[in-house]
Design a protein around this motif. Structure first.
Motif, mmCIF file in Angstrom:
data_model
loop_
_atom_site.group_PDB
_atom_site.id
_atom_site.type_symbol
_atom_site.label_atom_id
_atom_site.label_comp_id
_atom_site.label_asym_id
_atom_site.label_seq_id
_atom_site.Cartn_x
_atom_site.Cartn_y
_atom_site.Cartn_z
ATOM 1 N N VAL A 1 32.383 64.386 66.321
ATOM 2 C CA VAL A 1 31.418 64.847 65.715
ATOM 3 C C VAL A 1 30.938 64.868 64.756
ATOM 4 O O VAL A 1 29.706 65.141 64.268
ATOM 5 C CB VAL A 1 31.625 66.558 66.343
ATOM 6 C CG1 VAL A 1 30.375 67.553 66.259
ATOM 7 C CG2 VAL A 1 31.259 66.505 68.284
ATOM 8 N N PHE A 2 31.728 65.246 63.889
ATOM 9 C CA PHE A 2 32.036 64.724 62.251
ATOM 10 C C PHE A 2 30.861 64.359 62.062
ATOM 11 O O PHE A 2 30.391 63.562 60.439
ATOM 12 C CB PHE A 2 32.937 65.256 61.111
ATOM 13 C CG PHE A 2 32.713 65.009 59.693
ATOM 14 C CD1 PHE A 2 33.033 66.477 59.261
ATOM 15 C CD2 PHE A 2 33.407 63.711 59.499
ATOM 16 C CE1 PHE A 2 32.543 66.115 57.658
ATOM 17 C CE2 PHE A 2 33.745 63.680 58.272
ATOM 18 C CZ PHE A 2 33.314 64.868 57.052
ATOM 19 N N LEU A 3 31.901 62.508 62.059
ATOM 20 C CA LEU A 3 30.902 60.958 62.187
ATOM 21 C C LEU A 3 30.045 61.061 62.244
ATOM 22 O O LEU A 3 29.092 59.878 61.387
ATOM 23 C CB LEU A 3 31.555 60.423 62.499
ATOM 24 C CG LEU A 3 31.047 58.737 62.529
ATOM 25 C CD1 LEU A 3 31.811 58.270 61.221
ATOM 26 C CD2 LEU A 3 32.868 58.160 63.710
ATOM 27 N N ILE A 4 29.245 61.912 63.694
ATOM 28 C CA ILE A 4 27.645 61.966 64.218
ATOM 29 C C ILE A 4 26.958 62.403 63.259
ATOM 30 O O ILE A 4 25.982 61.834 61.767
ATOM 31 C CB ILE A 4 26.843 62.137 65.184
ATOM 32 C CG1 ILE A 4 27.999 61.929 66.101
ATOM 33 C CG2 ILE A 4 26.223 62.844 65.407
ATOM 34 C CD1 ILE A 4 27.681 60.136 66.347
ATOM 35 N N GLY A 5 27.451 63.071 62.871
ATOM 36 C CA GLY A 5 26.666 64.061 61.069
ATOM 37 C C GLY A 5 26.460 63.522 59.679
ATOM 38 O O GLY A 5 25.802 64.123 59.678
ATOM 39 N N PHE A 6 28.054 62.724 59.999
ATOM 40 C CA PHE A 6 27.905 61.834 58.315
ATOM 41 C C PHE A 6 26.974 60.917 58.966
ATOM 42 O O PHE A 6 26.087 60.166 57.420
ATOM 43 C CB PHE A 6 29.201 61.165 58.655
ATOM 44 C CG PHE A 6 29.537 60.680 56.585
ATOM 45 C CD1 PHE A 6 30.282 60.988 56.068
ATOM 46 C CD2 PHE A 6 29.537 59.782 56.831
ATOM 47 C CE1 PHE A 6 30.565 61.673 54.554
ATOM 48 C CE2 PHE A 6 29.438 58.657 55.621
ATOM 49 C CZ PHE A 6 30.529 59.726 54.700
ATOM 50 N N CYS A 7 26.704 60.315 60.013
ATOM 51 C CA CYS A 7 26.008 59.304 59.932
ATOM 52 C C CYS A 7 24.157 59.817 60.367
ATOM 53 O O CYS A 7 22.733 58.895 59.418
ATOM 54 C CB CYS A 7 25.795 58.591 61.575
ATOM 55 S SG CYS A 7 27.448 57.445 60.395
#
Length: 433
Positions: A111-117
């Protein structure tokens, strides 16, 4: 932006390439909007309690907050198009992680990675608009960009509900997000590149740059210079330090607007629960407020371009600030439900009038030759305001009451309004008549 006699105007080029300019944002927001409601559900299935599920859901906002500065570096070095393509591919890895994660920790990382992108997608288009769209209709173009994101986030949950009803598994929304990402990557890589159609002569850039002065609240006209390939690149942190004055003043005013917006999404549902309304009624009131918000997104751009930035920012902040303060006095009244519905609509109007303001102000004050590093810092500030607000509301509600939290939120809105009045005329440029 001056156009050669045999060339179309910049406005014509913008609308002609509208699918390429706005399409990636719509697709990404549509997939993200479909996934957002099911993140706490899947987290609960993996063993999280309510508090931990909320923490996992907040990883999306934290990821976006952390991704803004790296995204600014990437856009400055490799360009908007390639940055969006790479972010799309990395997001696909996050999708696989969300769908297949065997543990809560790995799911939270995904989920964090999606927000980062998501930060990269937002900043890439913001940078493109800053350097290529003329000042005369920049606010409308950026309000439309904000509106496309709101459209995706508004429609996405309905798509998720339909998919879950058909397939009976909440994971189908994750795969739907994956399909949206694949379509986004193909659109970015295979479609015509709008960046190549927004490059005016260097002489026009120089003349435009000389025409900029303070924003006095008058209508904005004219153009804005675009990035020159000969301009030296400046690092993210050096840019942040060089522009610390505008970031610490106008940037904090913008962060207060982001905070009030974010608090609205938390206060309204909690208020409905607190006064004893059922879930269906709360959803209806919040949905109507959101519909009003969405309906006004383009009007905000019209106001900013025709009358000046303050004519949208100031009414929006005053409406939301006074709306929250007035709401705080209605909790124990006999007509609490009526007041709740009325002030939810007022907050929707205020939020709708603020559509595109943060994007437009960031574009207005960004360095014209290389805006991406500055925009990374600007978006970090505004996202931080949005991330802190729910925590502040929760803390005040826990130690005092929800009414006090609403009043404090309103006070932040009014202080932010004063900050806009003070700092917009000083920092925001306009073109001389």
């Amino acid at each position: 932006m001056a156009d050669r006699p045999d060339s179309p105007t910049a406005r014509d080029v913008l609308w002609r390439f509208g699918p390429m300019v706005y399409g990636p944002t719509v697709l990404f927001a549509l997939g993200e909007g479909a996934v957002l409601p099911i993140i706490p559900v899947i987290a609960a299935d993996l063993g999280a309690d309510v508090a931990v599920a909320a923490l996992v859901a907040s990883a999306l906002v934290v990821g976006q907050l952390c991704g803004n500065i790296p995204a600014g570096w990437a856009v400055a070095r490799i360009g908007e198009r390639l940055t969006m393509a790479i972010a799309g591919v990395v997001s696909l890895a996050g999708i696989l992680g969300m769908a297949l994660a065997p543990s809560l920790g790995l799911f939270a990382v995904a989920v964090f990675l999606i927000g980062f992108c998501a930060a990269a997608f937002g900043l890439a288009r913001h940078s493109f608009m800053t350097t290529r769209v003329p000042l005369a209709f920049r606010a409308r173009a950026l309000s439309l960009l904000g509106g496309t994101f709101r459209l995706g986030m508004f429609v996405g949950p309905f798509v998720a509900a339909a998919l879950i009803a058909v397939f009976g598994d909440e994971h189908v929304t994750i795969w739907f997000f994956g399909v949206c990402l694949v379509a986004t990557i193909l659109l970015v890589l295979l479609g015509p590149d709008p960046e190549t159609h927004f490059l005016p002569p260097a002489a026009t850039r120089d003349a435009d740059d000389a025409a900029l002065t303070e924003d006095t609240g008058e209508p904005v006209t004219g153009t804005i210079p675009v990035a020159s390939s000969r301009a030296p690149r400046t690092g993210v942190f050096r840019t942040m330090w060089r522009h610390r004055e505008v970031l610490s003043r106008l940037g904090l005013a913008a962060a207060s607007l982001s905070a009030v917006r974010s608090a609205r999404q938390v206060v309204l549902p909690l208020w409905g629960v607190s006064i004893g309304l059922d879930a269906q009624t709360i959803a209806l009131v919040v949905g109507i407020s959101g519909a009003i918000d969405f309906a006004l997104f383009y009007a905000s751009g019209q106001v900013m371009d025709r009358f000046g930035r303050l004519w949208a920012a100031l009414p929006a902040m005053l409406l939301m600030g006074t709306g929250f303060i007035a709401l705080s006095f209605t909790h124990d009244t006999d007509q609490a439900a009526m007041w709740f519905a009325m002030f939810a609509a007022v907050l929707g109007v205020g939020n709708g009038l603020s559509s595109g303001i943060l994007l437009t102000l960031g574009a207005d004050v960004a360095p014209k030759a290389d805006p991406a590093p500055f925009l990374g810092s600007w978006r970090t500030l505004t996202d931080a305001g949005g991330a802190v607000a729910p925590l502040l509301v929760s803390a005040i509600a826990a130690t005092a009451t929800l009414a006090v939290a609403s009043g404090v939120t309103g006070a932040i809105g009014l202080v932010g309004a004063l900050a806009f009045v003070r700092w917009v005329p000083r920092f925001v440029p306009r073109a001389r008549d």
